[in-house]
Write a protein that holds these residues in place. Structure first.
Motif, PDB file in Angstrom:
ATOM      1  N   VAL A 564     -10.117   2.656 -10.418  1.00 21.29           N
ATOM      2  CA  VAL A 564     -11.010   3.990 -10.635  1.00 21.29           C
ATOM      3  C   VAL A 564     -10.038   5.216 -11.037  1.00 21.29           C
ATOM      4  CG1 VAL A 564     -12.804   5.592 -10.049  1.00 21.29           C
ATOM      5  CG2 VAL A 564     -12.994   3.185  -9.128  1.00 21.29           C
ATOM      6  N   PHE A 565      -8.920   5.227 -10.365  1.00 22.74           N
ATOM      7  CA  PHE A 565      -8.178   6.320 -10.643  1.00 22.74           C
ATOM      8  C   PHE A 565      -6.840   5.890 -10.995  1.00 22.74           C
ATOM      9  CE2 PHE A 565     -10.926   7.308  -6.887  1.00 22.74           C
ATOM     10  CZ  PHE A 565     -11.700   8.102  -7.432  1.00 22.74           C
ATOM     11  N   GLY A 566      -6.687   4.850 -11.997  1.00 20.00           N
ATOM     12  CA  GLY A 566      -5.437   4.378 -12.427  1.00 20.00           C
ATOM     13  C   GLY A 566      -4.661   5.541 -13.318  1.00 20.00           C
ATOM     14  N   ASP A 567      -5.347   6.492 -13.632  1.00 17.36           N
ATOM     15  CA  ASP A 567      -4.650   7.583 -14.647  1.00 17.36           C
ATOM     16  C   ASP A 567      -4.061   8.528 -13.821  1.00 17.36           C
ATOM     17  OD1 ASP A 567      -7.106   8.489 -13.947  1.00 17.36           O
ATOM     18  OD2 ASP A 567      -7.493   9.535 -15.731  1.00 17.36           O
ATOM     19  N   ARG A 568      -4.037   8.498 -12.533  1.00 14.94           N
ATOM     20  CA  ARG A 568      -3.618   9.632 -11.497  1.00 14.94           C
ATOM     21  C   ARG A 568      -2.211   9.061 -10.783  1.00 14.94           C
ATOM     22  NH1 ARG A 568      -6.530  14.201 -12.636  1.00 14.94           N
ATOM     23  NH2 ARG A 568      -8.703  13.242 -13.508  1.00 14.94           N
ATOM     24  N   PRO A 569      -1.544   9.932 -10.445  1.00 14.77           N
ATOM     25  CA  PRO A 569      -0.265   9.769  -9.718  1.00 14.77           C
ATOM     26  C   PRO A 569      -0.540   9.331  -8.310  1.00 14.77           C
ATOM     27  CG  PRO A 569      -0.654  12.073  -9.915  1.00 14.77           C
ATOM     28  CD  PRO A 569      -1.684  11.482 -10.525  1.00 14.77           C
ATOM     29  N   LEU A 570      -1.124   7.959  -8.245  1.00 18.24           N
ATOM     30  CA  LEU A 570      -1.534   7.378  -6.911  1.00 18.24           C
ATOM     31  C   LEU A 570      -0.147   7.310  -5.958  1.00 18.24           C
ATOM     32  CD1 LEU A 570      -4.310   5.065  -7.963  1.00 18.24           C
ATOM     33  CD2 LEU A 570      -4.280   7.393  -7.691  1.00 18.24           C
ATOM     34  N   ALA A 571       0.764   6.609  -6.697  1.00 25.47           N
ATOM     35  CA  ALA A 571       2.104   6.234  -5.614  1.00 25.47           C
ATOM     36  C   ALA A 571       2.546   7.624  -5.131  1.00 25.47           C
ATOM     37  CB  ALA A 571       2.950   5.483  -6.553  1.00 25.47           C
ATOM     38  N   MET A 572       2.551   8.701  -5.831  1.00 26.58           N
ATOM     39  CA  MET A 572       3.157   9.773  -5.426  1.00 26.58           C
ATOM     40  C   MET A 572       2.469  10.467  -4.197  1.00 26.58           C
ATOM     41  SD  MET A 572       3.642  13.491  -7.411  1.00 26.58           S
ATOM     42  CE  MET A 572       4.552  12.673  -8.711  1.00 26.58           C
ATOM     43  N   LEU A 573       1.109  10.222  -4.365  1.00 24.56           N
ATOM     44  CA  LEU A 573       0.303  10.846  -3.204  1.00 24.56           C
ATOM     45  C   LEU A 573       0.336   9.913  -2.050  1.00 24.56           C
ATOM     46  CD1 LEU A 573      -0.975  12.734  -5.534  1.00 24.56           C
ATOM     47  CD2 LEU A 573      -3.378  12.270  -4.154  1.00 24.56           C
ATOM     48  N   ARG A 574       0.350   8.827  -2.403  1.00 27.56           N
ATOM     49  CA  ARG A 574       0.500   7.850  -1.002  1.00 27.56           C
ATOM     50  C   ARG A 574       1.822   7.820  -0.525  1.00 27.56           C
ATOM     51  NH1 ARG A 574      -1.935   2.672  -4.495  1.00 27.56           N
ATOM     52  NH2 ARG A 574      -4.123   2.953  -3.371  1.00 27.56           N
ATOM     53  N   MET A 575       2.700   8.295  -1.072  1.00 24.63           N
ATOM     54  CA  MET A 575       4.094   8.597  -0.386  1.00 24.63           C
ATOM     55  C   MET A 575       3.962   9.857   0.323  1.00 24.63           C
ATOM     56  SD  MET A 575       7.974   8.785  -2.250  1.00 24.63           S
ATOM     57  CE  MET A 575       7.662   7.193  -3.005  1.00 24.63           C
ATOM     58  N   ALA A 576       3.220  10.843  -0.218  1.00 23.52           N
ATOM     59  CA  ALA A 576       3.284  12.154   0.416  1.00 23.52           C
ATOM     60  C   ALA A 576       2.382  12.002   1.729  1.00 23.52           C
ATOM     61  CB  ALA A 576       2.447  13.183  -0.445  1.00 23.52           C
ATOM     62  N   ALA A 577       1.343  11.076   1.613  1.00 19.18           N
ATOM     63  CA  ALA A 577       0.538  10.828   2.900  1.00 19.18           C
ATOM     64  C   ALA A 577       1.443  10.169   4.029  1.00 19.18           C
ATOM     65  CB  ALA A 577      -0.677  10.245   2.487  1.00 19.18           C
ATOM     66  N   GLU A 578       2.001   9.239   3.578  1.00 13.54           N
ATOM     67  CA  GLU A 578       3.017   8.405   4.477  1.00 13.54           C
ATOM     68  C   GLU A 578       3.900   9.317   5.146  1.00 13.54           C
ATOM     69  OE1 GLU A 578       5.811   4.604   4.450  1.00 13.54           O
ATOM     70  OE2 GLU A 578       4.623   5.070   2.749  1.00 13.54           O
ATOM     71  N   ARG A 579       4.627   9.906   4.576  1.00 13.73           N
ATOM     72  CA  ARG A 579       5.483  10.949   5.087  1.00 13.73           C
ATOM     73  C   ARG A 579       5.142  12.094   5.770  1.00 13.73           C
ATOM     74  NH1 ARG A 579      10.162  10.501   0.211  1.00 13.73           N
ATOM     75  NH2 ARG A 579      10.536   8.326   0.387  1.00 13.73           N
ATOM     76  N   GLY A 580       3.919  12.610   5.504  1.00 13.30           N
ATOM     77  CA  GLY A 580       3.246  13.736   6.107  1.00 13.30           C
ATOM     78  C   GLY A 580       3.568  14.845   5.574  1.00 13.30           C
ATOM     79  N   VAL A 581       3.886  15.020   3.940  1.00 16.65           N
ATOM     80  CA  VAL A 581       4.391  16.126   3.359  1.00 16.65           C
ATOM     81  C   VAL A 581       3.139  16.811   2.680  1.00 16.65           C
ATOM     82  CG1 VAL A 581       5.599  17.038   1.319  1.00 16.65           C
ATOM     83  CG2 VAL A 581       6.514  14.943   2.752  1.00 16.65           C
ATOM     84  N   ASN A 582       2.869  17.940   3.202  1.00 15.85           N
ATOM     85  CA  ASN A 582       1.686  18.765   2.786  1.00 15.85           C
ATOM     86  C   ASN A 582       0.526  17.937   2.765  1.00 15.85           C
ATOM     87  OD1 ASN A 582       0.225  20.896   1.930  1.00 15.85           O
ATOM     88  ND2 ASN A 582       0.697  20.800  -0.325  1.00 15.85           N
ATOM     89  N   ALA A 583       0.237  17.325   3.664  1.00 14.61           N
ATOM     90  CA  ALA A 583      -1.032  16.395   3.807  1.00 14.61           C
ATOM     91  C   ALA A 583      -1.496  16.393   5.220  1.00 14.61           C
ATOM     92  CB  ALA A 583      -0.396  14.871   3.702  1.00 14.61           C
ATOM     93  N   PRO A 584      -2.196  17.597   5.960  1.00 11.10           N
ATOM     94  CA  PRO A 584      -2.710  17.488   7.015  1.00 11.10           C
ATOM     95  C   PRO A 584      -3.887  16.880   7.358  1.00 11.10           C
ATOM     96  CG  PRO A 584      -3.348  19.439   5.759  1.00 11.10           C
ATOM     97  CD  PRO A 584      -2.110  18.819   5.102  1.00 11.10           C
ATOM     98  N   LEU A 585      -3.953  16.289   8.504  1.00 12.29           N
ATOM     99  CA  LEU A 585      -5.051  15.265   8.559  1.00 12.29           C
ATOM    100  C   LEU A 585      -6.505  16.071   8.688  1.00 12.29           C
ATOM    101  CD1 LEU A 585      -3.633  12.893  11.423  1.00 12.29           C
ATOM    102  CD2 LEU A 585      -4.363  12.438   9.137  1.00 12.29           C
ATOM    103  N   SER A 586      -7.559  15.694   8.413  1.00 13.15           N
ATOM    104  CA  SER A 586      -8.791  16.397   8.317  1.00 13.15           C
ATOM    105  C   SER A 586      -9.962  15.511   8.745  1.00 13.15           C
ATOM    106  CB  SER A 586      -8.883  17.157   7.091  1.00 13.15           C
ATOM    107  OG  SER A 586     -10.088  17.630   6.997  1.00 13.15           O
ATOM    108  N   SER A 587     -10.862  16.029   9.278  1.00 20.72           N
ATOM    109  CA  SER A 587     -12.297  15.279   9.656  1.00 20.72           C
ATOM    110  C   SER A 587     -13.289  16.009   8.957  1.00 20.72           C
ATOM    111  CB  SER A 587     -12.425  15.471  11.067  1.00 20.72           C
ATOM    112  OG  SER A 587     -12.665  16.844  11.502  1.00 20.72           O
ATOM    113  N   SER A 588     -13.088  16.648   7.662  1.00 20.63           N
ATOM    114  CA  SER A 588     -13.645  17.294   6.711  1.00 20.63           C
ATOM    115  C   SER A 588     -15.024  16.398   6.290  1.00 20.63           C
ATOM    116  CB  SER A 588     -12.886  18.014   5.721  1.00 20.63           C
ATOM    117  OG  SER A 588     -14.124  18.684   4.788  1.00 20.63           O
ATOM    118  N   ALA A 589     -16.134  16.880   6.646  1.00 18.65           N
ATOM    119  CA  ALA A 589     -17.393  16.183   6.186  1.00 18.65           C
ATOM    120  C   ALA A 589     -17.320  16.673   4.532  1.00 18.65           C
ATOM    121  CB  ALA A 589     -18.787  16.690   6.776  1.00 18.65           C
TER     122      ALA A 589
END
Length: 744
Positions: A564-589
């Protein structure tokens, strides 16, 4: 003579209360006097009919009046007749009346060729017209308003001084001989004819109203609507519309409740389902409802009657800035948007956006012109509450003051990150404090250290030696719902379902989908949406595909995200999430709504706050199915929901049905957790709060899921469910913590 000293408290100044009392006293054969003072209206009355007179003060009050209390004591009254006396000393225990839409009597005069106010754009009386937008100080007298610059002519002065006239002491009273005037820029001999001609040619006009300027164009002209969007750089955010009621009925579904709200003296923008005839899609792309308001000043009535159609009426401002209110400011800032200006020379004392509301289910979404500065009586048990000021959150800024058993929730200010909006916030803080003589003992703020409102409140508390109360974001939301519904201070704990965008939690993560077991003083977090990383922080709120990626990865559906989102920088976001770089956890509905909207390709990047969720709600069709399941117990997990959603998409299930099942499933999941707290006896009610409940479909499904409970289900009506009501909840929590339990 033996008589009574009668004190009337509430919204009783600027509404024709003194002439009403004078006429009432004459009817009952009383002697004495009535006057305005710092606390409201004071009456001295004597005569045999005084009991019936006092009862009629409440039962027959003027339509704009709100009577909070009538107090009396015996006293001697030495008088031969009943008179209206001059106002007493200045003060602010009473409250200012909100601006009110033009009444039928004044409207009749404006369109009566034989009346001396025929065609006059500023006709008003004690039953209608500007109030809060023109007042500079209390008591509410003409010299304390922006009408002080317009000395009354003989005819207006006679009306103003006649207790039997509906313009008796109507502070904005005026006519074409002595009052404000309207003109066109560029200059035109007939402003009205020129304005209509320009609108019909597809031009954009800047029009000065009660609380600021609007930008207007012909809503039926797709090219004019597109031109306004292009000039204002407003990609898809819905435009508000103005038309006469018979025209509104052609384009919208208007039932009895909707018609009554449209006709309300507050004249809000009312969200209405689309009707038989259609306007260009560019008015509100992707929306199933449009925001409508009726003309609410004589100027608007004259313009709409002459134009005969529908006008876009959107706030006159640069993107992100507050609405323009001054003529020079308009010329400077709006000349790039507008082809011409309709201006007048009555100053606006304070800017107020239009209120936005819904009739069914009833809810104020944006509290502003027509509702402010109305107050809310504090619930039972808050009688000993100190004066409190609460500063709200970062989005949809608003201020709340608590004083003398009342809470005054201020007007919508906007996003406080914007420099000029921040200036408007500081102005409002000074303005409300001065106007209502407010001297707080307690300052209430959000937990988030980065919120400018919190920083301001903390600095004020330190500078003035005031007690600072930190209130968790979602606890404040819940308290605002309790307070609006009159839940007593010691009424017991409730199960609060709080669904919104984001707010800092007590554990350092970002909350937004919670079930709290709480009262005003404190809370426990009993259930929550499974957290997911907000990669990019605030960027995640602007780009829903980021939330979709994180949720699909959690559900083991990474390949779907790549498809669905193949034109987006998915690998970069996944790496940021894995390392917790500007990626706070959120329970936001709210971010879960964004994720679903992105997965359904409704909104991958938002052009305005809430766009994804609004498009998702607009898409949903009543499916009749029970909704998707969510996993987990205390932690509500949407992974199983996404798996089922993918299966439905693969099977060709209509998108409207899928969107509906998401709403129904989310409601069922959270309602089940709240229901459990009621069934164990821990919760004495259920309360629904947070910005997600501005979604009528979600609110309806949640209410259905809770309808067979033996305890009340509390919802918002007059206090915004979103961050516009946050300060009210903060103020209640701070006040509650100031009152010992034994005296509550």
């Amino acid at each position: 003579m033996n008589g009574r000293r009668i004190r009337v408290r509430g919204q009783v100044q600027g509404v024709g209360f003194r002439p009403f009392v004078w006429q009432l006293a004459r009817r009952f054969g009383l002697v004495g006097e009535v006057r305005n003072d710092a606390e409201g209206v004071l009456i001295f009355a004597a005569g045999e009919g005084v009991d019936a007179f006092q009862a009629a003060i409440v039962t027959e009050k003027p339509k704009l009046a709100v009577v909070d209390a009538v107090e009396w004591e015996p006293c001697a009254v030495d008088a031969e007749s009943f008179v209206i006396s001059a106002s007493g000393e200045a003060g602010s225990e009473t409250r200012v009346t909100p601006d009110a839409a033009t009444c039928e009597d004044c409207l009749g005069e404006v369109f009566d060729p034989g009346d001396r106010r025929s065609g006059y754009p500023f006709a008003n009386c004690t039953h209608c017209g500007p109030r809060f937008t023109i007042v500079r100080g209390l008591p509410y007298d003409r010299v304390q308003t922006t009408m002080a610059d317009f000395p009354m002519c003989e005819a207006c002065r006679a009306e103003y001084g006649d207790p039997g006239d509906r313009r008796f002491h109507a502070q904005p009273v005026a006519c074409a001989d002595c009052g404000p005037r309207v003109w066109m820029e560029p200059d035109a001999a007939d402003w009205l004819a020129e304005a209509v001609a320009r609108l019909r040619r597809g031009e954009v006009l800047a029009i000065k109203g009660l609380g600021g300027f609007h930008l207007a164009c012909d809503a039926a002209n797709a090219e004019a609507v597109a031109l306004l969007r292009e000039r204002k750089c407003r990609v898809s955010k819905p435009f508000a519309l103005m038309a006469e009621l018979d025209v509104v009925r052609r384009f919208a579904m208007v039932g009895e409740a909707e018609a009554a709200l449209l006709r309300d003296p507050a004249a809000p923008v009312v969200l209405l389902d689309k009707g038989p005839e259609a306007l260009p899609e560019g008015v509100a792309p992707g929306m199933a409802r449009l925001g409508w308001m009726l003309p609410y000043t004589p100027l608007h009535h004259l313009l709409l009657r002459a134009f005969g159609g529908v006008l876009v009426m959107t706030s006159g401002n640069l993107s992100g800035e507050p609405q323009v209110i001054g003529n020079d400011e308009a010329r400077e800032k709006l000349s790039g948007f507008a082809d011409a200006f309709v201006v007048h020379d009555r100053e606006i004392a304070r800017r107020l956006d239009d209120s936005v509301e819904r009739a069914e289910p009833r809810m104020v979404l944006r509290r502003a012109r027509g509702r402010v500065p109305g107050t809310f009586r504090l619930p039972e048990g808050f009688g000993d509450a100190p004066q409190v000021v609460a500063y709200g959150g970062q989005m949809k800024g608003a201020i709340c003051l608590v004083k003398n058993g009342q809470a005054l929730l201020g007007h919508h200010l906007g996003e406080l990150d914007e420099a000029l909006t921040w200036d408007a916030f500081l102005d409002a803080d000074r303005d409300y404090a001065a106007l209502f003589d407010h001297r707080p003992e307690v300052v209430a703020v959000d937990l988030h250290p980065g919120y400018r409102a919190r920083q301001h409140g903390q600095a004020r508390a330190e500078a003035e030696g005031l007690r600072l109360e930190e209130v968790q974001h979602h606890h404040a939301h819940l308290a605002s719902c309790l307070g609006e519904n009159g839940w007593p201070l010691d009424g017991g704990r409730v199960a609060g379902i709080v669904l919104d965008g984001t707010g800092l939690g007590t554990d350092g993560t970002v909350w937004g989908g919670e079930v709290l077991l709480a009262d005003y003083r404190g809370f426990e977090r009993r259930a929550w949406l499974k957290p997911a990383p907000l990669v990019g922080g605030d960027m995640a709120a602007r780009e829903p595909w980021r939330n979709a990626l994180m949720r699909l990865d959690q559900a083991g559906l990474g390949p779907w995200a790549e498809a669905v989102f193949g034109d987006r920088p998915l690998a970069m976001l996944r790496m940021a999430a894995e390392r917790g770089v500007n990626a706070p956890l959120s329970s936001s509905a709210g971010r879960l709504f964004d994720a679903v909207a992105a997965v359904l390709s409704l909104c991958v990047v938002q052009s305005y706050e809430g766009e994804a969720a609004m498009r998702l709600e607009a898409l949903a069709d009543e499916s009749g199915r029970p909704g998707y399941d969510f996993g987990g117990e205390d932690e509500i997990d949407p992974a199983v929901m996404f798996t089922a959603m993918k299966a439905d998409l693969d099977a060709g299930t209509p998108l409207g049905e899928i969107a509906d099942m998401f709403h129904a499933g989310l409601a069922r999941a959270f309602a089940g957790r709240a229901r459990a707290l009621v069934e164990t006896g821990e919760a004495q009610a259920v309360a629904l709060s947070g910005g997600c409940f501005q979604n009528a479909r979600l609110l309806r499904y949640m209410s259905r899921a809770l309808e067979d409970l033996s305890v009340p289900v509390l919802v918002h009506r007059e206090v915004p469910a979103g961050d516009g009501g946050l300060a009210y909840g903060q103020a209640l929590v701070a006040a509650a913590r100031s009152i010992p339990r034994e005296s509550g």
